[in-house]
Enzyme design. Structure first.
Site, short mmCIF file in Angstrom:
data_model
loop_
_atom_site.label_atom_id
_atom_site.label_comp_id
_atom_site.label_asym_id
_atom_site.label_seq_id
_atom_site.Cartn_x
_atom_site.Cartn_y
_atom_site.Cartn_z
N HIS A 14 -6.27 -2.62 -2.30
CA HIS A 14 -5.26 -3.61 -2.18
C HIS A 14 -4.98 -4.37 -0.88
O HIS A 14 -4.40 -3.82 0.00
CB HIS A 14 -3.71 -3.16 -2.67
CG HIS A 14 -2.50 -3.89 -2.59
ND1 HIS A 14 -1.45 -3.56 -3.38
CD2 HIS A 14 -2.45 -5.13 -2.34
CE1 HIS A 14 -0.72 -4.52 -3.31
NE2 HIS A 14 -1.31 -5.57 -2.45
N HIS A 16 -5.29 -8.36 0.43
CA HIS A 16 -5.62 -10.14 0.28
C HIS A 16 -6.34 -10.30 1.44
O HIS A 16 -5.90 -10.28 2.77
CB HIS A 16 -4.25 -10.73 0.36
CG HIS A 16 -3.42 -10.00 -0.89
ND1 HIS A 16 -3.25 -10.44 -2.08
CD2 HIS A 16 -2.51 -8.88 -0.86
CE1 HIS A 16 -2.26 -9.91 -2.71
NE2 HIS A 16 -1.77 -8.84 -1.87
N HIS A 194 0.44 -7.24 -9.28
CA HIS A 194 1.60 -6.72 -8.20
C HIS A 194 2.72 -6.63 -9.43
O HIS A 194 3.29 -7.56 -10.36
CB HIS A 194 1.99 -7.88 -7.38
CG HIS A 194 1.05 -7.92 -6.28
ND1 HIS A 194 -0.33 -7.99 -6.38
CD2 HIS A 194 1.16 -7.93 -5.02
CE1 HIS A 194 -1.00 -8.02 -5.29
NE2 HIS A 194 -0.08 -8.02 -4.22
N GLU A 197 7.29 -4.60 -6.66
CA GLU A 197 7.58 -4.54 -5.05
C GLU A 197 8.95 -5.20 -4.83
O GLU A 197 9.76 -4.41 -4.35
CB GLU A 197 6.62 -5.63 -4.75
CG GLU A 197 6.54 -5.67 -3.22
CD GLU A 197 5.54 -6.85 -2.65
OE1 GLU A 197 5.03 -7.62 -3.60
OE2 GLU A 197 5.32 -6.74 -1.27
N ASP A 275 -2.29 -4.06 2.30
CA ASP A 275 -1.97 -5.36 1.81
C ASP A 275 -2.58 -6.48 2.61
O ASP A 275 -3.30 -7.06 2.09
CB ASP A 275 -0.44 -5.28 1.51
CG ASP A 275 0.13 -6.22 0.61
OD1 ASP A 275 -0.61 -6.86 -0.03
OD2 ASP A 275 1.50 -6.10 0.52
N ASP A 276 -1.54 -6.75 3.67
CA ASP A 276 -1.91 -8.06 4.34
C ASP A 276 -1.90 -7.39 5.75
O ASP A 276 -1.03 -7.91 6.66
CB ASP A 276 -0.80 -9.18 4.36
CG ASP A 276 -0.71 -9.59 2.83
OD1 ASP A 276 -1.80 -10.38 2.17
OD2 ASP A 276 0.02 -9.29 2.07
ZN LIG Z 1 -0.34 -7.74 -2.27
#
Ligand SMILES: [Zn+2]
Length: 334
Positions: A14, A16, A194, A197, A275-276
């Site tokens: 996961h 991006h 997603h 969250e 994630d990021d």
């Molecule tokens: Zn994400």
């Protein structure tokens, strides 16, 4: 424990790619492309990374994307992430990208996909990192837009393993995208979304029932619903959990309250992901360290998380087997 985590062979499911855009590279590409950034220095950009909710982050995330224009930009972005991942003993990555963040700016699909793909190919040759590519739809846009994007991806089908669903969750339930997920599945794409969250447990249930996803990205709020928890455990539906993202976006108030320990205790298939990472303060190693320190995880639990990552990946069977063997060797030596 830090040394144990540093050398642990890792898999990321996961991430991006646009969220790996470090401010230094962003400024460098902005200069190269003659794009004006609304920040006068790297430090002032970093200071803007104080988020209280998902939308705060998304506003800056889309702004950063404006700098990405050419195939070389996408290559450089992806390569920087892979070099970093290599130093953290990441063996396999499944990268998300957001075509709808680029196509409306006039960036051709080919520039995005080829730039990312060439970096992934080079990482396999140079570092032995294997990968899969997942194209995400922006859920704040309508389903028609997602269908157009799926069609635009047709010539690159061989390079894209799966589809996903990201961006602003609340108010945009998975049910909104039932048709496009059906079409993608019919075309042979793997599916993730997603859910849970910021959105409720019901969104996780919809992602499973209506979108028929192979994995849930995040899934934290599924814990509010005991029947759903039973289903996740029985079917071993993987959750790609992102600890530092959760605390940075205030989805979890403190790492000591992070639900990943509870997920493990409940027998859920939880995995660790970044994630990021450029925006949330860390890549794979930092995420493992954060939960280990705050939740007091032991080596066995860390190995379980790493193993879940391998088993939940879309890598070919043989590759998974090799990764599992490496991990089990590592566990027995350390
Ligand atoms: Zn994400």
């Amino acid at each position: 424990m830090k040394t144990f985590i540093d050398a642990l062979p890792k898999v990321e499911l996961h991430c991006h790619i646009e969220g790996t855009f470090e401010p230094e590279l962003m400024f460098q590409l902005a200069r190269r492309n003659g794009v004006e950034l609304p920040y006068d220095s790297i430090d002032s950009l970093r200071e803007a990374y104080a988020f209280t909710k998902l939308q705060d982050f998304l506003d800056i995330y889309y702004q950063g994307m404006n700098v990405l224009l050419t195939e070389q930009d996408f290559f450089d972005l992806t390569w920087a992430y892979l070099e970093k991942s290599h130093t953290q003993q990441v063996r396999h990555v499944e990268i998300f990208f957001d075509p709808q963040g680029h196509l409306p700016r006039g960036v051709p699909f080919s520039s995005v996909v080829n730039g990312i793909h060439n970096a992934l190919t080079q990482a396999k040759e140079r570092f032995g990192i294997t990968s899969e590519l997942i194209m995400c739809f922006l859920r704040h846009l309508d389903e028609e837009d997602a269908i157009e994007t799926l069609n635009a991806a047709a010539p690159y089908k061989d390079l894209v393993t799966g589809i996903g669903l990201d961006s602003s969750e609340l108010g945009h339930p998975p049910s909104k995208f039932e048709r496009v997920f059906q079409q993608a599945r019919d075309q042979g794409y793997r599916c993730v979304a997603h859910a849970g969250e910021e959105g409720p447990a019901q969104y996780v249930r919809e992602a499973i029932r209506l979108l028929k996803v192979d994995r849930i990205d995040h899934g934290n709020n599924a814990l509010d619903d005991s029947k759903l928890v039973d289903e996740l455990r029985e079917k071993q539906i993987p959750l790609t959990v992102c600890p530092l993202s959760n605390t940075r976006l205030c989805v979890v108030d403190h790492m000591q309250n992070h639900p990943i320990r509870k997920m493990l205790d409940l027998g859920l298939c939880a995995t660790v992901n970044s994630d990021d990472p450029a925006y949330f303060g860390g890549y794979m190693t930092e995420n493992y360290n954060a939960i280990t320190q705050s939740l007091g995880l032991n080596k066995e639990e860390i190995i379980t998380l790493a193993k879940n990552g391998i088993e939940s990946s879309f890598a070919p069977k043989q590759r998974k087997q090799a990764l599992l063997e490496e991990l089990s060797e590592y566990a027995s030596r350390n």
